[in-house]
Design a protein around this motif. Sequence first.
Motif, PDB file in Angstrom:
ATOM      1  N   SER A  40      -1.127 -28.837  13.479  1.00 28.59           N
ATOM      2  CA  SER A  40      -0.790 -27.439  13.194  1.00 28.59           C
ATOM      3  C   SER A  40      -0.748 -27.151  11.701  1.00 28.59           C
ATOM      4  O   SER A  40      -0.866 -26.001  11.279  1.00 28.59           O
ATOM      5  N   VAL A  41      -0.581 -28.209  10.887  1.00 29.29           N
ATOM      6  CA  VAL A  41      -0.557 -28.085   9.437  1.00 29.29           C
ATOM      7  C   VAL A  41      -1.315 -29.270   8.848  1.00 29.29           C
ATOM      8  O   VAL A  41      -1.175 -30.399   9.319  1.00 29.29           O
ATOM      9  N   LEU A  42      -2.135 -29.020   7.846  1.00 31.93           N
ATOM     10  CA  LEU A  42      -2.824 -30.120   7.172  1.00 31.93           C
ATOM     11  C   LEU A  42      -2.697 -29.950   5.667  1.00 31.93           C
ATOM     12  O   LEU A  42      -2.518 -28.829   5.167  1.00 31.93           O
ATOM     13  N   PHE A  43      -2.782 -31.063   4.965  1.00 32.11           N
ATOM     14  CA  PHE A  43      -2.792 -31.008   3.503  1.00 32.11           C
ATOM     15  C   PHE A  43      -4.225 -31.033   3.024  1.00 32.11           C
ATOM     16  O   PHE A  43      -4.995 -31.930   3.384  1.00 32.11           O
ATOM     17  N   GLN A  44      -4.601 -30.011   2.257  1.00 35.89           N
ATOM     18  CA  GLN A  44      -5.949 -29.907   1.709  1.00 35.89           C
ATOM     19  C   GLN A  44      -5.966 -30.481   0.300  1.00 35.89           C
ATOM     20  O   GLN A  44      -5.473 -29.854  -0.642  1.00 35.89           O
ATOM     21  N   PRO A  45      -6.512 -31.707   0.129  1.00 37.15           N
ATOM     22  CA  PRO A  45      -6.508 -32.322  -1.199  1.00 37.15           C
ATOM     23  C   PRO A  45      -7.645 -31.819  -2.061  1.00 37.15           C
ATOM     24  O   PRO A  45      -8.548 -31.126  -1.596  1.00 37.15           O
ATOM     25  N   GLY A  46      -7.601 -32.200  -3.330  1.00 36.34           N
ATOM     26  CA  GLY A  46      -8.729 -31.971  -4.216  1.00 36.34           C
ATOM     27  C   GLY A  46      -8.582 -30.750  -5.105  1.00 36.34           C
ATOM     28  O   GLY A  46      -7.688 -29.921  -4.918  1.00 36.34           O
ATOM     29  N   PRO A  47      -9.478 -30.639  -6.091  1.00 39.66           N
ATOM     30  CA  PRO A  47      -9.458 -29.500  -7.011  1.00 39.66           C
ATOM     31  C   PRO A  47      -9.539 -28.177  -6.261  1.00 39.66           C
ATOM     32  O   PRO A  47     -10.132 -28.097  -5.188  1.00 39.66           O
TER      33      PRO A  47
END
Length: 307
Positions: free
Chosen positions: A265-272
């Motif tokens: 239901s929630v994700l962490f979006q990494p990166g610039p």
Amino acid sequence: MHKANDGQFVATKSVQRRFMANGVRRIEINTDGLYGVLFLPEGEGPFPGIINLFGGYPGVLEFKSALHASHGFASLTLCYFGMEGMPKSFTNTIDLAYFEKAVQFLKQHKAVQGELGIGLVGICKGAQVALAMASCLDDIRCMVWVNCTINAVCGSIAYKDMYWPEQQMKTNVKIPDGPIPLIDFFDVPEEGELVNMVDGVFPFYNRPDVSYMFIAGSDDQCAAAKRSAREAEILLNRAEHPDFEIAYYEEAGHMLEPPYSPHCSVLFQPGPTFDIALKCGGELIAHCKAQEHCWHKQLSFLKTRLQ
């Protein structure tokens, strides 16, 4: 399990899942500027070939290609950003020449039935890239699009003299304290409106030789998936396209993964550009049922078009 009153553990259980059947081979690919991992079924083949494209996660995620190989496909999970020698972010302009090279690599592999053409499976940004590939690259036989848009979003896409500019994000949206529903940062078109965005929509509907499957969760909080799938349906019907399927899943969220995957239901979006938590949506039971149902639809679709 936890006690209701104080939250202490009363029981734990570990469940191990195998994504790769006995005999499936895993081969790292790092040649001619391509990076990915190829999974081959047991035996000599040749096997129908698939390219897997994930969304905003840098590098490669291997589990879906491992499962595809366990079902008889030669499946290449392809990296397209976030590793050494590659773009740092998927929001940079994506040149389809790299993906064209991957298609030809897989088509010419001795274990692949290249004469049949290659299948594509994409989710999130990967679905957007796959749709652009299906619009203009040779040797694409079919594609599965899961929860994205039919135009360039979060970065433009280019191929030779063709260019699809990215849809601009809103700048007047208040950023919430918790996970962000990315869909709120884009203008979601009314029915029929996106069809008129000629410069931004990929011309996939003009490829009668490519079979399409669109899968959309109605509660996707990252992309206007249901609206985009409906627009794809309008365009394909208008073009009298001979072979496409559209599947809508009520109360399903963004991360529609293989059966029995945890509901994300929630994700962490990494990166610039990002480095934020994104709200994905989806009601738990409805989403999990959708994952099970749409996975089998995908396998059936790919098998009938590639064999």
